[in-house]
Design a protein around this motif. Structure first.
Motif, mmCIF file in Angstrom:
data_model
loop_
_atom_site.group_PDB
_atom_site.id
_atom_site.type_symbol
_atom_site.label_atom_id
_atom_site.label_comp_id
_atom_site.label_asym_id
_atom_site.label_seq_id
_atom_site.Cartn_x
_atom_site.Cartn_y
_atom_site.Cartn_z
ATOM 1 N N ASP A 1 0.879 -1.343 -0.013
ATOM 2 C CA ASP A 1 0.038 0.109 0.036
ATOM 3 C C ASP A 1 0.895 1.406 -0.041
ATOM 4 O O ASP A 1 0.368 2.321 -0.468
ATOM 5 C CB ASP A 1 -0.955 -0.071 1.197
ATOM 6 C CG ASP A 1 -1.767 -1.041 1.150
ATOM 7 O OD1 ASP A 1 -2.260 -1.549 0.000
ATOM 8 O OD2 ASP A 1 -2.597 -1.448 2.103
ATOM 9 N N THR A 2 1.959 1.202 0.473
ATOM 10 C CA THR A 2 2.793 2.309 0.638
ATOM 11 C C THR A 2 3.939 2.385 -0.415
ATOM 12 O O THR A 2 4.827 3.221 -0.404
ATOM 13 C CB THR A 2 3.644 2.362 2.111
ATOM 14 O OG1 THR A 2 4.242 0.998 2.244
ATOM 15 C CG2 THR A 2 2.708 2.738 3.072
ATOM 16 N N THR A 3 3.899 1.358 -1.470
ATOM 17 C CA THR A 3 4.699 1.531 -2.538
ATOM 18 C C THR A 3 4.156 2.449 -3.850
ATOM 19 O O THR A 3 3.080 2.017 -4.031
ATOM 20 C CB THR A 3 4.993 -0.024 -3.094
ATOM 21 O OG1 THR A 3 5.615 -0.740 -1.843
ATOM 22 C CG2 THR A 3 6.064 0.095 -4.479
ATOM 23 N N PRO A 4 4.965 3.490 -4.328
ATOM 24 C CA PRO A 4 4.133 3.972 -5.349
ATOM 25 C C PRO A 4 3.768 3.237 -6.690
ATOM 26 O O PRO A 4 4.220 2.018 -6.822
ATOM 27 C CB PRO A 4 5.265 4.797 -5.783
ATOM 28 C CG PRO A 4 6.373 5.050 -4.835
ATOM 29 C CD PRO A 4 6.287 3.846 -3.963
ATOM 30 N N ASP A 5 2.458 3.435 -7.001
ATOM 31 C CA ASP A 5 1.896 2.749 -8.413
ATOM 32 C C ASP A 5 2.948 2.432 -9.246
ATOM 33 O O ASP A 5 2.973 1.642 -10.089
ATOM 34 C CB ASP A 5 0.652 3.421 -8.696
ATOM 35 C CG ASP A 5 -0.605 3.149 -7.735
ATOM 36 O OD1 ASP A 5 -0.274 2.381 -6.775
ATOM 37 O OD2 ASP A 5 -1.288 4.259 -7.566
ATOM 38 N N SER A 6 3.547 3.774 -9.515
ATOM 39 C CA SER A 6 4.529 3.814 -10.600
ATOM 40 C C SER A 6 5.717 2.908 -10.485
ATOM 41 O O SER A 6 6.253 2.263 -11.511
ATOM 42 C CB SER A 6 5.079 5.137 -10.881
ATOM 43 O OG SER A 6 5.936 5.462 -9.527
ATOM 44 N N TYR A 7 6.186 2.492 -9.342
ATOM 45 C CA TYR A 7 7.374 1.663 -8.948
ATOM 46 C C TYR A 7 6.546 0.218 -9.398
ATOM 47 O O TYR A 7 7.337 -0.809 -10.165
ATOM 48 C CB TYR A 7 7.405 1.597 -7.575
ATOM 49 C CG TYR A 7 8.707 0.657 -7.364
ATOM 50 C CD1 TYR A 7 9.981 1.003 -7.275
ATOM 51 C CD2 TYR A 7 8.338 -0.604 -6.892
ATOM 52 C CE1 TYR A 7 11.085 0.122 -7.081
ATOM 53 C CE2 TYR A 7 9.468 -1.647 -6.629
ATOM 54 C CZ TYR A 7 10.760 -1.083 -6.553
ATOM 55 O OH TYR A 7 11.798 -2.013 -6.253
ATOM 56 N N ILE A 8 5.402 -0.067 -8.851
ATOM 57 C CA ILE A 8 4.954 -1.423 -9.071
ATOM 58 C C ILE A 8 4.583 -1.596 -10.346
ATOM 59 O O ILE A 8 5.014 -2.847 -11.040
ATOM 60 C CB ILE A 8 3.402 -1.588 -8.288
ATOM 61 C CG1 ILE A 8 3.808 -1.299 -6.798
ATOM 62 C CG2 ILE A 8 2.782 -2.798 -8.605
ATOM 63 C CD1 ILE A 8 2.589 -1.414 -6.179
#
Length: 363
Positions: A224-231
């Motif tokens: 939940d705290t990982t940026p969507d762009s990274y994922i």
């Protein structure tokens, strides 16, 4: 379970000094030194072959941390220190969010928040800390609350039952805690604590030496705290998952098995000593010290008015008194407007009496 007299012999510093300074640095001890020498000897004769099993070894370190603090190993990230870990967490959060901090908290906590452009609000650290936090939340409606479990200057300990209740009342509030001055002082069940993310450096109460720390995440919080762009970018690459998984943002590059092995060794050492025994020793020492310093009128009012306290105290004193104590081989730290003393399980009431006698003679 180790007898206490044998344990004290493990720490050479204690034979020469009245060491009341774990809040600054935990101590190296003989059996850990033996482990570290053996580690480097294995590296010496093995070279790259020594590192071939590092991945499995680091997984075992995560498991040891998880066992010690009741957290699933899959939710544990290894980091060189708390500050680096917190900054990485915050870099992944939307800086349009509103963040609640405590007004005189540790600089590595507060500056990490304020320099990233978050909308910041504050709660005052005093005898009514929990009431101040509740009032600040009701007034400002923050999205995130970042704080130290124990305050580094005066040892004020936040009520962990309050944190659990706070999470129950505000389930969408992301609660991030610094446990560096707390972890290792009492038995702690992270999974049921109400804290979403807890980071800690291992060189203080955990006796792990420098260069190691960890971050505990409750279920789903890491994602939940990982940026969507990274994922999304991770899904679109052909790189080995070790470079692109959710933990890789924190664990980039090679991790030092010397440092994290030291942390694991000390967690096992503390477990064999007995977390319950450690907790009881620290609690008895803290209560004894609190009573004695209260009678001498050396504690600040905010500490005196609280029902529970940690094993860190800030007494009235200046550089001259600090230097006097150092001349007497009583090791403390200058912090804030006074002199900070801090007690671990290897300390004794006799050492507190040595401090008190020195203070009496100085006066």
């Amino acid at each position: 379970m180790y007898p206490m007299k044998k344990i004290r012999k493990e720490f050479p510093v204690l034979a020469q000094n009245t060491y009341l300074n774990t809040a600054s640095s935990g101590l190296l001890y003989d059996s850990l030194m033996d482990y570290r020498q053996e580690h480097d000897f294995d590296f010496l004769i093995g070279g790259s072959m020594f590192r071939e099993s590092s991945s499995n070894f680091l997984n075992s370190v995560r498991q040891s941390i998880g066992d010690f603090f009741t957290c699933d190993a899959k939710n544990i990230v290894l980091t060189q220190n708390f500050s680096l870990g917190l900054n990485t967490v915050l870099q992944g959060l939307d800086n349009t969010k509103k963040v609640l901090i405590l007004d005189e908290d540790y600089p590595s906590v507060n500056f990490a928040v304020t320099n990233k452009g978050f909308d910041v609000c504050c709660a005052k650290i005093d005898a009514k800390l929990e009431e101040n936090i509740k009032a600040a939340i009701q007034k400002n409606r923050p999205d995130i609350f970042v704080f130290s479990v124990v305050q580094f200057t005066n040892g004020i300990l936040i009520d962990l039952n309050f944190i659990k209740q706070l999470k129950s009342e505000y389930p969408n509030l992301l609660i991030i805690a610094d446990g560096t001055q707390f972890c290792g002082t009492q038995i702690f069940d992270f999974k049921s604590s109400g804290i979403d993310i807890l980071g800690c450096s291992g060189y203080k109460w955990l006796l792990g030496g420098y260069g190691n720390g960890f971050i505990l995440f409750n279920d789903n919080i890491l994602e939940d705290t990982t940026p969507d762009s990274y994922i999304q970018n991770a899904k679109e690459t052909d790189y080995d998952p070790s470079y692109t998984n959710l933990k890789a943002r924190f664990e980039c590059g090679h991790l030092d098995t010397f440092s994290f092995g030291s942390l694991q060794y000390s967690l096992q050492f503390l477990s064999k000593t007995g977390q319950d025994i450690i907790q009881q020793n620290i609690r008895e020492l803290a209560e004894y010290t609190h009573s004695k310093l209260t009678k001498l009128h050396l504690l600040e009012a905010s500490v005196l008015k609280r029902k529970k306290h940690s094993s860190i105290f800030n007494i009235k004193g200046d550089q001259k008194l600090f230097n006097y104590l150092r001349e007497k081989d009583i090791i403390t730290s200058m912090r804030g407007n006074g002199i900070r003393i801090s007690l671990h399980f290897y300390n004794t009431k006799e050492e507190i009496d040595i401090l008190l006698d020195a203070l009496h003679r100085y006066r």
